[in-house]
Design a protein around this motif. Sequence first.
Motif, short mmCIF file in Angstrom:
data_model
loop_
_atom_site.label_atom_id
_atom_site.label_comp_id
_atom_site.label_asym_id
_atom_site.label_seq_id
_atom_site.Cartn_x
_atom_site.Cartn_y
_atom_site.Cartn_z
N THR A 776 6.29 11.37 10.47
CA THR A 776 6.12 10.90 11.97
C THR A 776 5.57 9.95 12.15
OG1 THR A 776 4.57 13.05 12.12
CG2 THR A 776 4.26 11.56 13.73
N PRO A 777 6.54 9.09 12.94
CA PRO A 777 6.93 7.88 13.77
C PRO A 777 5.31 7.35 13.36
CG PRO A 777 8.50 8.34 14.73
CD PRO A 777 7.54 9.23 14.63
N LEU A 804 -7.87 4.32 11.22
CA LEU A 804 -8.18 3.70 12.20
C LEU A 804 -7.84 3.74 13.31
CD1 LEU A 804 -4.80 0.63 11.70
CD2 LEU A 804 -7.24 0.21 11.28
N GLU A 805 -7.49 5.00 13.37
CA GLU A 805 -6.91 6.04 14.76
C GLU A 805 -8.46 6.51 14.68
OE1 GLU A 805 -4.17 8.95 16.33
OE2 GLU A 805 -4.05 9.28 13.42
N LEU A 806 -9.69 7.15 13.51
CA LEU A 806 -10.89 7.01 13.42
C LEU A 806 -11.59 6.07 14.66
CD1 LEU A 806 -11.87 9.64 10.26
CD2 LEU A 806 -12.25 9.93 12.23
N ILE A 807 -11.43 4.87 14.10
CA ILE A 807 -12.59 4.03 14.15
C ILE A 807 -12.27 2.76 15.29
CG2 ILE A 807 -10.92 1.85 13.52
CD1 ILE A 807 -14.98 1.63 12.45
N THR A 808 -10.79 3.81 16.07
CA THR A 808 -10.40 2.90 17.08
C THR A 808 -10.49 3.55 18.46
OG1 THR A 808 -7.91 3.11 16.63
CG2 THR A 808 -8.84 1.17 16.38
N LEU A 810 -7.46 5.42 18.94
CA LEU A 810 -6.36 5.31 20.24
C LEU A 810 -5.32 5.88 19.07
CD1 LEU A 810 -6.72 0.84 20.03
CD2 LEU A 810 -7.27 2.60 21.28
N HIS A 811 -4.34 6.25 19.17
CA HIS A 811 -3.55 6.98 19.36
C HIS A 811 -2.14 6.06 18.04
CE1 HIS A 811 -3.26 10.94 21.38
NE2 HIS A 811 -3.56 9.99 22.38
N ALA A 812 -1.90 6.42 16.78
CA ALA A 812 -1.08 6.00 16.11
C ALA A 812 0.29 5.19 17.28
CB ALA A 812 -0.40 6.88 15.23
N ILE A 813 1.05 5.27 18.09
CA ILE A 813 1.38 5.26 18.68
C ILE A 813 1.14 5.48 20.04
CG2 ILE A 813 3.92 3.93 19.44
CD1 ILE A 813 5.35 4.04 17.17
N LYS A 815 1.89 3.79 24.42
CA LYS A 815 2.11 2.15 25.35
C LYS A 815 3.35 1.70 23.99
CE LYS A 815 -0.72 3.75 28.63
NZ LYS A 815 -2.50 2.62 29.83
N GLY A 816 4.22 1.90 23.52
CA GLY A 816 5.16 1.56 22.89
C GLY A 816 4.34 0.33 22.25
N LYS A 817 2.75 0.82 21.93
CA LYS A 817 1.54 -0.74 21.06
C LYS A 817 1.59 0.48 19.09
CE LYS A 817 0.07 -3.85 24.38
NZ LYS A 817 -1.36 -3.45 24.69
N ASN A 818 2.00 0.09 18.26
CA ASN A 818 1.21 0.31 16.87
C ASN A 818 0.44 0.15 16.83
OD1 ASN A 818 1.80 -0.04 13.86
ND2 ASN A 818 3.24 1.51 14.67
N ILE A 819 -0.82 0.89 16.49
CA ILE A 819 -1.87 0.07 16.17
C ILE A 819 -2.31 -0.29 14.38
CG2 ILE A 819 -2.15 2.77 14.42
CD1 ILE A 819 -5.19 3.51 15.08
N VAL A 820 -0.73 -0.22 14.35
CA VAL A 820 -1.09 -1.40 12.52
C VAL A 820 -0.98 -2.44 13.46
CG1 VAL A 820 0.05 -1.60 10.58
CG2 VAL A 820 -0.57 0.87 11.50
N ARG A 821 -0.55 -2.88 13.71
CA ARG A 821 -0.01 -4.27 14.34
C ARG A 821 -1.05 -4.77 15.39
NH1 ARG A 821 4.12 -5.54 19.30
NH2 ARG A 821 4.35 -7.82 18.37
N GLU A 822 -1.58 -3.91 16.40
CA GLU A 822 -2.03 -4.16 17.15
C GLU A 822 -3.56 -4.74 16.23
OE1 GLU A 822 -2.58 -4.37 20.70
OE2 GLU A 822 -0.44 -4.42 20.28
N THR A 823 -3.97 -4.30 15.31
CA THR A 823 -5.50 -4.18 14.74
C THR A 823 -5.29 -5.40 14.14
OG1 THR A 823 -5.66 -2.20 14.22
CG2 THR A 823 -6.84 -3.25 12.59
N HIS A 824 -3.71 -5.40 13.41
CA HIS A 824 -3.57 -6.73 12.25
C HIS A 824 -3.60 -8.46 13.03
CE1 HIS A 824 -1.08 -9.48 9.41
NE2 HIS A 824 -0.61 -10.39 10.52
#
Length: 934
Positions: A776-777, A804-808, A810-813, A815-824
């Motif tokens: 899954t993307p 990351l979803e549990l702590i935030t 948020l969804h993994a992706i 509105k075009g934003k990736n949760i890994v990138r945003e957290t970093h």
Amino acid sequence: MACFWRVGTLGLVLVFHLLIQTEAITNPVDARALQAFYRTLEDPDGALRNWQGNHPCEDMWEGVICSPPQGPSNVTFVTELRLFMHNLGGTFAPELGNLTQLQYLDVMWNHMTGSIPSTFGKLTNLYLLLLNGNRFTGILPPELGSLSGLNRIQIDENQISGPIPPEFAGLTSIQHLHMNNNSLNGSLPRELGTLPNLVHILVDNNNLNGYLPPEIANAPSLLVIQLDNNKFASNATIPTTWGNISTLLKLSMRNCGLMGTIPDVGGLQKLEVLDLSHNTLTGNIPNASAFPTNLTSIDFSYNQLSGQIPESIGTLQMLEYLTLRNNTIGGVVPSNLGTGRAFQGKTGSKVIDLQNNQLMNFSSSLAALASNTNTVIRFAGNPAICGPNQDLTNPLCIPNNDPFIVPYDSTVTMETPPNLCQTCDFITVGYRLKSPGFSTFDRLDKQFVDYLSSGLNLTQNQVVLKNYMWQHGPRLLMTILLYPENSNSFNQSEFDRLYTTFSQWRIPDSEVFGPYELLSFDPRTLPTDGASKKRLSAGAIAGIVVGASVLAMLVTGLILYMVHRKRQPSPALMAQLERLNRMKRNPDLKVAGVTAFSFEELSQATNNFSDENQIGQGGYGKVYVGDLKDGKQRVAIKRAEQGSLQGAHEFYTEIELLSRVHHRNLVILVGYCDDEGEQMLVYEYMSGGTLRDHLSCTPMDFPTRLRIALGSARGILYLHTEANPPIYHRDIKASNILLDSRKVAKVADFGLSRLAPVPDFEGTTPGHVSTVVKGTPGYMDPEYFLTHKLTDKSDVYSFGVVLLELITGLHAISKGKNIVRETHSRMVAGQMLSMVDPYIANYPAEALEAFMRLAVSCCSNLPEDRPTMSEVVRDLEEIGRRFADMLPEGYSKDTPSSASSDALIQPRNYTKNYPDNADTSELCSGTVMHVAPR
């Protein structure tokens, strides 16, 4: 009648050729060379099991392509070895040098070792030498320099060492030298400048340690010089002659230890990409008038440049990527910076990165550019602009380390055209741009589809760009789907044509997209027109008896064969049916407590599969809640769509795997149904729904989230270490973690799972499973996406996204934003806790931060930097014990690690009022879906 005539005509033509042919034979020298090669190979999958006997051409050995019969003796010669992605190990045999007519040698993406034999210097007819993606060692034989007809050498991604031989001056036809990602050393040979047709020098990621020869500029056809990440001599400089290579499109020498000043590059009239970053260049940036007008990308970051940004740099109309970060550039930012046509465009992502300099001020028009277009402007680390302590309220002053708009650790999934045939077979192509002539791709995707479809002689509707991902290099990895036109599948000849077009580099080079490489070529189902995968050879037809009776029998046989093939299921479906029969014959695949239900039983349990009982739907089919045994047992029933081959595969996989595993944090398989053409899986009913449902619409306190994380982690740990054999889940995500009424977490949906590798006959266990990329993307391990190598660390990455979803929340992706990138990005900016879900923000910062750092470590780009699942479980338990005194009462810190996840973390009674401005549109109402199928 027309169909009959076509088949009959084919038979007549074929037999006519049989009548006029005499017996052909493979050149005995070629046969012995292949036999010697076979003895040095390792073939764990039996891909070359038909390499038997003495007649490679007549018996159509796998991957062996031969010439037509030649001369009075009708001798055939081996002209191509096509062993792409055959999972082969072993070494080259020196006897391969005796294949005097060989034109194409392709062993890409295997596991071969050893060195390149010097006897390859005798392959004077060789046109393509394709060895990339193996484990070859040793040096480049100087004898290769005698191959005057060679067009392409690809040895990239091996372990080859030593210098590039000066004898390569004899490669007078060579166009492509692709040698990146090895251990080559020494200097770049000045003799390369004598090669009249050379267009690509890709030697990045090696250990070159000499000087840059000025003579390279004499090569009259050069398009790309890519030397990044080498270790040139401590006083190596960029030759001034390189500034006059009028054909050059890209010059990339990032992180090469270069010193001196930026030379005058005004003579590079066609240059589009210039990357001199991560060196020790000094002095001022040359005036923009010295730069070619076609430049789209300039990267001078991480040097020691001083002075000011030339005001005329704004005249570069095509410029879309400018990064000067981490220098000592001062003065005022020119008012016309960003006024070029590319920056002003509304489409496509652009970058102006001026972080960590000594800039004094910038114009308001530049700030307006950031708000009105897709241009990202970065000023962090300029004290006069952002203040000594960084004004993080100003978006231009937030630090950002992403080298590209699309980060390396995220995948962009494209929209699928709505008019695609949903039932058609298609070909999935793994494709990578090795040296693209751009820095952002989102404005070029349609142009790329047009370029590729034209090169393949397909319509644009037949080529679909499914997804893409930037990788270090930078390289652009893509997944491309090819669809047939006016039919449901490709015939064999079209399939072969498309493969040959890719694998023999018949797609014309593009100035924009640069050189490419083929990573995989996988049909969804095999072509079903009955054609062979290889050309008809002389030996295969030589033994047919000539005569009128044979002619009649052959024509009749062809007709019956074609009719039979029309009625026969596809090979992939036949494989699934055989697997089902094997399950039925083998009672060991069934375990106590797993019931084979009839269709009638499940129909009654679900009120004839009524809409009221439906609780979910996805690509596999629909999910229903039902009551078995007179209402005494509630279950969830996943019913496959009729004719779903992918669903059938998941059906068998899930039964086989779930029959092996028993753990309180894994969903229980109650039974299955294979009756009346139906395929259904019956699970325990999880009344709490999916974790994703709760994160979207139900407030949960931190101890509950920690308890869910720990339970899920223990379930995955069981799969990795205690299941026999171990299992890689391959699709860990929040919607595949189910909760019961007490919010005990159970991992579900094993349709994509794979068994871990087991020891071979020598007791060695491979570190990965090679498989087609699925998942899954947003949750997919970037290393697995790149290499197709699935490991336990692939599950760790996916689970890190769930954390990351549990702590935030948020969804993994989203509105075009990736949760890994945003957290970093937030971590780099020192704002990690700003990502925390507001509903748990009142819990101790130390506990929240420890949880988030664990999540981020799981999502590291490199698998070796990620923890194992046992370490994840240990760290989650440690968070629970360490912060028990700081968490609400009822949270036990003295529970031993062997206790259940319920005992370790006892949630308090929790009520949370939504903030006045909270978006409550996603609040759950009614029954929560217990399954969210893919």
